[in-house]
Design an enzyme around this catalytic site. Structure first.
Site, mmCIF file in Angstrom:
data_model
loop_
_atom_site.group_PDB
_atom_site.id
_atom_site.type_symbol
_atom_site.label_atom_id
_atom_site.label_comp_id
_atom_site.label_asym_id
_atom_site.label_seq_id
_atom_site.Cartn_x
_atom_site.Cartn_y
_atom_site.Cartn_z
ATOM 1 N N LYS A 1 0.883 -1.246 -0.143
ATOM 2 C CA LYS A 1 0.039 -0.046 -0.006
ATOM 3 C C LYS A 1 0.965 1.220 0.074
ATOM 4 C CE LYS A 1 -3.172 2.642 2.944
ATOM 5 N NZ LYS A 1 -3.982 2.504 4.164
ATOM 6 N N ASP B 1 -2.836 10.676 3.341
ATOM 7 C CA ASP B 1 -4.090 10.239 3.658
ATOM 8 C C ASP B 1 -4.911 11.263 4.121
ATOM 9 O OD1 ASP B 1 -6.495 8.863 3.720
ATOM 10 O OD2 ASP B 1 -5.789 7.529 4.953
ATOM 11 N N LYS C 1 -10.305 13.120 7.620
ATOM 12 C CA LYS C 1 -10.001 12.787 8.899
ATOM 13 C C LYS C 1 -10.145 14.265 9.783
ATOM 14 C CE LYS C 1 -6.504 9.169 7.753
ATOM 15 N NZ LYS C 1 -7.171 8.132 8.430
ATOM 16 N N ASP D 1 1.545 6.779 5.355
ATOM 17 C CA ASP D 1 0.557 5.527 4.899
ATOM 18 C C ASP D 1 1.187 4.653 3.675
ATOM 19 O OD1 ASP D 1 -1.660 4.105 5.396
ATOM 20 O OD2 ASP D 1 -3.212 5.698 4.692
ATOM 21 N N ASP E 1 -12.139 7.004 3.329
ATOM 22 C CA ASP E 1 -10.974 7.028 4.152
ATOM 23 C C ASP E 1 -10.348 5.259 4.301
ATOM 24 O OD1 ASP E 1 -8.970 7.724 5.692
ATOM 25 O OD2 ASP E 1 -9.875 7.768 7.616
ATOM 26 N N GLU F 1 -9.139 3.831 1.741
ATOM 27 C CA GLU F 1 -8.643 3.714 0.441
ATOM 28 C C GLU F 1 -7.680 2.783 0.291
ATOM 29 O OE1 GLU F 1 -7.874 5.738 2.940
ATOM 30 O OE2 GLU F 1 -5.796 5.303 2.742
ATOM 31 N N ARG G 1 -7.535 -0.476 0.753
ATOM 32 C CA ARG G 1 -7.812 -1.663 0.113
ATOM 33 C C ARG G 1 -8.457 -1.532 -1.318
ATOM 34 N NH1 ARG G 1 -12.403 -2.187 4.810
ATOM 35 N NH2 ARG G 1 -11.080 -1.060 5.904
HETATM 36 ZN ZN LIG Z 1 -7.549 6.120 4.992
#
Ligand SMILES: [Zn+2]
Length: 547
Positions: A298, A303, A310, A321, A381, A383, A385
């Site tokens: 990933k 993010d 968020k 992330d 959020d 995202e 996956r």
């Molecule tokens: Zn996220």
């Protein structure tokens, strides 16, 4: 060597009878590189078999008890024992002993503490190495010599000690680019038998090189390491390495072939320097291939949460992330240096910024994945996956024609992983075919040996049920409505969205899939240096000797 004067650190190893200023081509591990701030190699390391080697300005001993000071190290024992008798702190913290038994007069004793309780593991050595080296640097040492006498119950303790010392010496990319000096000029590592030691040291340096790549990508801020700049960095890292690199950046191609990824990229796509990249790296061993790994990491370069933004301080640290993609690049770097003959590895780094703006993908959209699965978005959020599912599907397509394939996703995926396993442990979950191969157990065993620990979790029927569609409009739901199994659920989502659910243990073509959630262990808090997990555990399992 001229290299020693370089502002930038790099690794050169030569034998103890080579004086400073000389080089011996036969024993150099890396040749002198051109100066580059990008230089991702570990600090210079010198192997020696002489504790009294005058090139070092301190001697650091990392072990559990003075009984391990024997043979060539026996002469150090009296100096340590006399100090320990008058300072009980020496049982638990590193101490500086002023003594004339070593040329520099500086002997640092860094004890591991107890090693035999139920809950002790090899990281006691790593902790002692880090604390001891910090004490040496605090004392003004610029050329410390690390001594790791054999002892204790852990087979890989000397390797783990060396890796921890190298980790402590890591300088973030930004600092190297700013021309800041390294913490030390060079590090010495003592071996009783040099030739035998060199193999271990070279392996440690190879692993550290990979971890440096992982830390550079993961730890560096979201503008310096936006998708296009990560592409440039990765290109440099794998130049002439034997690893092939292919990059997809065309937004139409991404939209057509990786629709879930492209949805997350929509908001970021309006800013050229933030546009998505999908990097594929491939290594093929020179011998007969007996295993093929397909890795997806990933790579969310930042993010915001997207439209499901968020709030408060929850966005802090979200430049980390991308730690999964960073780890994949790091592991590929170790592979390119270790050159295993029997492995083929295909790695993917989907690099996307989850921005927020007028083009943001939103909740309630139903997007058809590469595998033909209609996915209802329920939280933008989630995202990670989304950017991995279609890439995992592509890997699945390749795996169907590969020798003994094993797919893995590596991701800072869920806050639930942090609340489940804490901040020092990665979590691994197997699908049915991976479980039959005992994949998670093997990764966990390698991690335990090398100090990169895993907890094993299980994907259950509730995880699949929670992500099934709730209406005629969609096959599956991105988040589901039950979040109590928050780190297990995304594994089921990825399996369903990528079509891997058609390749379970009862199918005609089973495919092993392991799901690694490193949200806790990657160290996403910006004040910490990224851990580079699970580069060490995967290297231990697939590349290093484990005896
Ligand atoms: Zn996220």
């Amino acid at each position: 060597m001229a290299c020693i004067q370089s502002l930038f650190v790099f690794a050169v190893v030569w034998f103890s009878n080579t004086a400073p200023g000389e080089s011996r081509a036969s024993s150099q591990r890396w040749s002198c590189p051109e100066k580059s701030a990008l230089d991702y190699r570990p600090p210079e390391v010198i192997a020696t078999d002489a504790v009294g080697d005058g090139r070092f300005d301190s001697v650091l001993i990392v072990t559990d008890c003075t009984e391990n000071l024997k043979g060539d190290l026996a002469f150090l024992k009296d100096a340590v024992n006399s100090y320990v008798e008058v300072d009980s702190a020496a049982a638990s913290v590193p101490v500086l002993i002023v003594t004339d038994v070593v040329p520099s007069g500086r002997l640092i004793w860094s004890p591991t503490g107890p090693l035999y309780r139920d809950y002790d593991d090899v990281r006691r050595f790593a902790d002692a190495a880090t604390a001891g080296l910090a004490r040496a640097v605090q004392a003004g040492s610029k050329k410390p010599l690390l001594i790791r006498p054999q002892g204790g119950p852990f087979n890989m303790s000397t390797m783990v000690t060396t890796l921890a010392a190298l980790e402590y010496l890591y300088m973030p990319l930004e600092l190297r680019e700013a021309g800041e000096n390294a913490k030390v000029e060079y590090l010495g590592v003592w071996y009783e038998e040099l030739e035998k030691g060199m193999k271990e040291l070279n392996q440690a340096l190879n692993v550290e090189t990979g971890r440096t790549v992982a830390r550079d990508i993961a730890g560096t801020d979201p503008e310096r390491m936006a998708p296009p700049s990560i592409e440039a960095y990765v290109r440099e890292v794998f130049r002439d390495s034997g690893v092939e690199m292919a990059v997809i950046s065309d937004v139409d191609t991404l939209t057509r072939e990786y629709p879930l990824l492209a949805a997350v990229n929509r908001a970021a796509n309006s800013v050229a320097r933030h546009r998505a990249r999908l990097i594929y790296l491939e290594y093929t061993g020179s011998g007969e291939i007996n295993e093929t790994l397909f890795l997806v990491g990933k790579g969310i370069t930042f993010d915001t949460g997207g439209a499901s933004i968020k709030t408060g301080t929850r966005m802090v640290g979200m430049s980390r992330d991308k730690s999964g993609a960073a780890a994949v690049a790091g592991f590929m770097k170790v592979i390119s240096l270790e050159k295993p003959t029997h492995l083929r590895v295909v790695a993917a780094m989907p690099l996307v910024r989850n921005s927020v703006g007028e083009e943001s993908y939103t909740v309630d959209e139903v997007i058809t994945s590469r595998a033909g699965v209609r996915v209802r978005v329920s939280n933008t959020d989630a995202e990670g996956r989304m950017v991995m599912a279609d890439v995992l599907c592509r890997m699945k397509e390749m795996a169907l024609n590969a020798v003994n394939p094993h797919l893995m996703a590596i991701a800072t995926l869920t806050g639930h992983a942090v609340s489940t396993a804490g901040t020092s442990y990665s979590i691994i979950l197997d699908n049915g075919p991976a479980k039959e191969k005992k994949a998670a157990e093997r990764v966990q065993a390698a991690g335990e040996l090398y100090g990169d620990p895993f907890d094993i979790s299980t994907i259950r029927r509730e995880d699949y049920d929670n992500h099934r569609g709730r209406s005629m409009y969609e096959h599956i739901n991105q988040m589901g409505d039950n979040h109590v199994r928050g780190h297990q659920g995304p594994a089921a989502f990825l399996i369903m969205a990528s079509g891997l659910d058609k390749h379970g243990k009862n199918s005609s073509q089973p495919l092993a899939y392991s799901h690694l959630d490193i949200a806790g262990s990657a160290r996403v808090a910006p004040k910490q240096v990224p851990s580079g997990v699970p580069v060490v555990a995967l290297s231990g399992l697939y590349l290093l000797d484990q005896n």
